[in-house]
Scaffold this motif. Structure first.
Motif, PDB file in Angstrom:
ATOM      1  N   ARG A 108       0.855  -1.201   0.000  1.00  0.00           N
ATOM      2  CA  ARG A 108       0.000   0.000   0.000  1.00  0.00           C
ATOM      3  C   ARG A 108       0.884   1.241   0.000  1.00  0.00           C
ATOM      4  N   ASP A 120       6.298 -11.062  -1.796  1.00  0.00           N
ATOM      5  CA  ASP A 120       6.033 -12.341  -2.455  1.00  0.00           C
ATOM      6  C   ASP A 120       6.468 -12.323  -3.911  1.00  0.00           C
ATOM      7  N   ALA A 147       7.121 -11.689   5.934  1.00  0.00           N
ATOM      8  CA  ALA A 147       6.016 -11.553   4.967  1.00  0.00           C
ATOM      9  C   ALA A 147       6.485 -12.140   3.652  1.00  0.00           C
ATOM     10  N   LEU A 167      12.571  -8.738  12.041  1.00  0.00           N
ATOM     11  CA  LEU A 167      11.531  -8.697  13.070  1.00  0.00           C
ATOM     12  C   LEU A 167      10.835 -10.050  13.069  1.00  0.00           C
ATOM     13  N   SER A 168      11.245 -10.925  13.977  1.00  0.00           N
ATOM     14  CA  SER A 168      10.676 -12.262  14.070  1.00  0.00           C
ATOM     15  C   SER A 168       9.623 -12.253  15.171  1.00  0.00           C
ATOM     16  N   PRO A 219      10.036 -10.144  19.513  1.00  0.00           N
ATOM     17  CA  PRO A 219       9.099  -9.569  20.477  1.00  0.00           C
ATOM     18  C   PRO A 219       8.049 -10.581  20.912  1.00  0.00           C
ATOM     19  N   PHE A 274       2.291  -7.667  21.452  1.00  0.00           N
ATOM     20  CA  PHE A 274       2.405  -6.201  21.437  1.00  0.00           C
ATOM     21  C   PHE A 274       1.338  -5.571  22.344  1.00  0.00           C
ATOM     22  N   ASN A 333      -1.909  -4.865  20.482  1.00  0.00           N
ATOM     23  CA  ASN A 333      -2.968  -5.843  20.194  1.00  0.00           C
ATOM     24  C   ASN A 333      -4.287  -5.395  20.845  1.00  0.00           C
TER      25      ASN A 333
HETATM   26  N1  LIG Z   1       1.158  -8.341  17.197  1.00  0.00           N
HETATM   27  C1  LIG Z   1       1.930  -9.129  17.906  1.00  0.00           C
HETATM   28  O1  LIG Z   1       1.636  -9.452  19.060  1.00  0.00           O
HETATM   29  C2  LIG Z   1       3.210  -9.666  17.306  1.00  0.00           C
HETATM   30  C3  LIG Z   1       4.044 -10.427  18.110  1.00  0.00           C
HETATM   31  C4  LIG Z   1       5.252 -10.887  17.592  1.00  0.00           C
HETATM   32  C5  LIG Z   1       5.594 -10.572  16.280  1.00  0.00           C
HETATM   33  N2  LIG Z   1       4.751  -9.849  15.510  1.00  0.00           N
HETATM   34  C6  LIG Z   1       5.160  -9.539  14.123  1.00  0.00           C
HETATM   35  O2  LIG Z   1       5.404  -8.169  13.975  1.00  0.00           O
HETATM   36  C7  LIG Z   1       5.182  -7.807  12.625  1.00  0.00           C
HETATM   37  C8  LIG Z   1       4.886  -6.338  12.498  1.00  0.00           C
HETATM   38  O3  LIG Z   1       3.765  -6.019  13.250  1.00  0.00           O
HETATM   39  P1  LIG Z   1       2.935  -4.719  12.906  1.00  0.00           P
HETATM   40  O4  LIG Z   1       2.002  -4.486  14.045  1.00  0.00           O
HETATM   41  O5  LIG Z   1       3.851  -3.611  12.490  1.00  0.00           O
HETATM   42  O6  LIG Z   1       2.103  -5.243  11.638  1.00  0.00           O
HETATM   43  P2  LIG Z   1       1.197  -4.420  10.643  1.00  0.00           P
HETATM   44  O7  LIG Z   1       0.870  -3.067  11.181  1.00  0.00           O
HETATM   45  O8  LIG Z   1       0.088  -5.330  10.233  1.00  0.00           O
HETATM   46  O9  LIG Z   1       2.149  -4.214   9.398  1.00  0.00           O
HETATM   47  C9  LIG Z   1       2.528  -5.250   8.566  1.00  0.00           C
HETATM   48  C10 LIG Z   1       3.279  -4.649   7.389  1.00  0.00           C
HETATM   49  O10 LIG Z   1       3.702  -5.718   6.558  1.00  0.00           O
HETATM   50  C11 LIG Z   1       3.494  -5.324   5.209  1.00  0.00           C
HETATM   51  N3  LIG Z   1       3.340  -6.521   4.395  1.00  0.00           N
HETATM   52  C12 LIG Z   1       2.576  -7.610   4.680  1.00  0.00           C
HETATM   53  N4  LIG Z   1       2.670  -8.504   3.676  1.00  0.00           N
HETATM   54  C13 LIG Z   1       3.511  -7.956   2.750  1.00  0.00           C
HETATM   55  C14 LIG Z   1       4.011  -8.385   1.499  1.00  0.00           C
HETATM   56  N5  LIG Z   1       3.665  -9.566   0.969  1.00  0.00           N
HETATM   57  N6  LIG Z   1       4.857  -7.574   0.834  1.00  0.00           N
HETATM   58  C15 LIG Z   1       5.224  -6.374   1.328  1.00  0.00           C
HETATM   59  N7  LIG Z   1       4.794  -5.918   2.519  1.00  0.00           N
HETATM   60  C16 LIG Z   1       3.940  -6.702   3.213  1.00  0.00           C
HETATM   61  C17 LIG Z   1       2.239  -4.475   5.276  1.00  0.00           C
HETATM   62  O11 LIG Z   1       2.225  -3.549   4.235  1.00  0.00           O
HETATM   63  P3  LIG Z   1       1.259  -3.596   2.974  1.00  0.00           P
HETATM   64  O12 LIG Z   1      -0.020  -4.269   3.379  1.00  0.00           O
HETATM   65  O13 LIG Z   1       1.134  -2.162   2.582  1.00  0.00           O
HETATM   66  O14 LIG Z   1       2.066  -4.344   2.007  1.00  0.00           O
HETATM   67  C18 LIG Z   1       2.476  -3.703   6.557  1.00  0.00           C
HETATM   68  O15 LIG Z   1       3.265  -2.562   6.312  1.00  0.00           O
HETATM   69  C19 LIG Z   1       4.045  -8.701  12.163  1.00  0.00           C
HETATM   70  O16 LIG Z   1       4.302  -9.050  10.811  1.00  0.00           O
HETATM   71  C20 LIG Z   1       4.102  -9.913  13.088  1.00  0.00           C
HETATM   72  O17 LIG Z   1       4.578 -11.037  12.384  1.00  0.00           O
HETATM   73  C21 LIG Z   1       3.576  -9.374  15.990  1.00  0.00           C
END
Ligand SMILES: NC(=O)c1ccc[n+]([C@@H]2O[C@H](COP(=O)([O-])OP(=O)(O)OC[C@H]3O[C@@H](n4cnc5c(N)ncnc54)[C@H](OP(=O)(O)O)[C@@H]3O)[C@@H](O)[C@H]2O)c1
Length: 271
Positions: free
Chosen positions: A32, A48, A68, A90-91, A124, A127, A130
């Motif tokens: 986006r 991808d 991703a 970021l795992s 991490p 979050f 959440n």
């Molecule tokens: N929430 C938790 O409790 C938690 C805990 C541990 C780890 N994590 C990890 O932390 C990561 C980041 O969290 P967040 O809150 O920042 O997530 P988020 O706000 O949902 O952001 C995810 C980002 O990934 C991008 N993305 C997803 N698929 C993609 C693709 N195929 N190609 C390019 N960009 C892609 C999205 O951008 P577009 O849609 O614009 O492409 C968006 O910018 C998550 O991916 C998750 O695995 C989360």
């Protein structure tokens, strides 16, 4: 130049802002269009479709990678062709504590370790943000539902994750490290809901969900395997998942921020 993937997201957007404010040259990658600080180069690309990443990595030396896309090796190959020599991934805590459930982040970690690049892995736990899942029901009816209301976990502020990431992307001395990122203290879902009420200045009712109710809700936006792993962490956390990690403080020289602090800064989402 630093390439930030996930730049339209919660953590990635803040990483971009911190790097830009520090005067770094940044390329922001997402599918986006993202709102970006002035001077940041935007490349819209899909992780991808690694062939489409060529432009993003041209002239880059450092990369912030999130989990991703299906083929981490192809992403890393494209990055190396562009000139990247350091990657910060970021795992997720689950990649270490429950790799059978969190296979996707575990596969990204393996690829990063084998890549020959200088690497740092950030793991991490859950979050603070959440809690946005409660925003609508808090706004509409001053209520928030979650399972395992009295199980405490040390959730982390995404702003702290972004600050750790920006530091590690810019500084030497973090190669080959795995940083576990947690908040400063465990809080239960019931306590988090009370903290949102305190930030709003009005009580919010906590509604305990059954495991099955939570499972059905989570399946709407997460793969089944991740749902099972997440429910296990939320309901029956291991000692490793309850542990307060010193790593945020080690990297930033200050303690991580509490859930209550996050709730005050983000109260507008719940008003
Ligand atoms: N929430 C938790 O409790 C938690 C805990 C541990 C780890 N994590 C990890 O932390 C990561 C980041 O969290 P967040 O809150 O920042 O997530 P988020 O706000 O949902 O952001 C995810 C980002 O990934 C991008 N993305 C997803 N698929 C993609 C693709 N195929 N190609 C390019 N960009 C892609 C999205 O951008 P577009 O849609 O614009 O492409 C968006 O910018 C998550 O991916 C998750 O695995 C989360």
């Amino acid at each position: 130049m630093i390439v930030v993937t996930g730049a339209s997201g919660n953590v990635g957007g803040q990483v971009v802002a911190l790097l830009a404010a520090a005067g770094e040259r940044v390329t922001a990658v997402s599918r986006r269009t993202a709102e970006l600080p002035e001077g940041v180069r935007q490349v819209r690309a899909d992780l991808d479709d690694p062939a489409g990443l060529k432009d993003a990595f041209e002239g880059a030396d450092v990369m912030f990678l999130l989990v991703a896309g299906q083929n981490p090796q192809a992403i890393l190959d494209a990055a190396m062709v562009g000139g990247v020599r350091r990657v910060v991934l970021l795992s997720s805590q689950g990649a270490g504590t429950r790799p059978d459930f969190y296979r996707h982040p575990a596969a990204f970690e393996d690829a990063v370790r084998r890549s020959g690049l200088e690497w740092t892995i950030l793991r991490p736990g859950g979050f603070h943000s959440n809690a946005y899942a409660w925003a609508e029901s808090v706004r509409g009816g001053r209520t928030a539902a979650a399972p395992f209301g009295d199980v405490g976990l040390p959730t982390i502020d995404p702003a702290d994750i972004a600050e750790v990431a920006a530091t590690v992307l810019r500084e030497d001395g973090h190669a080959g490290r795995v940083y576990e990122l947690t908040g400063p203290a465990p809080t239960t879902p019931r306590e988090r809901v009370a903290a949102i009420g305190a930030a709003l200045g009005t009580p919010v009712r906590f509604a305990e969900q059954t495991r099955e109710e939570a499972r059905a809700q989570m399946l709407q936006f997460m793969p089944e395997q991740v749902v099972e792993g997440t429910l296990a962490i939320l309901g029956e956390p291991t000692d490793a998942e309850r542990r307060i990690s010193p790593d945020v403080e080690r990297v930033l020289g200050r303690a991580p921020r509490s859930f209550a602090d996050w709730a005050v800064r983000n109260a507008a989402a719940f008003r």
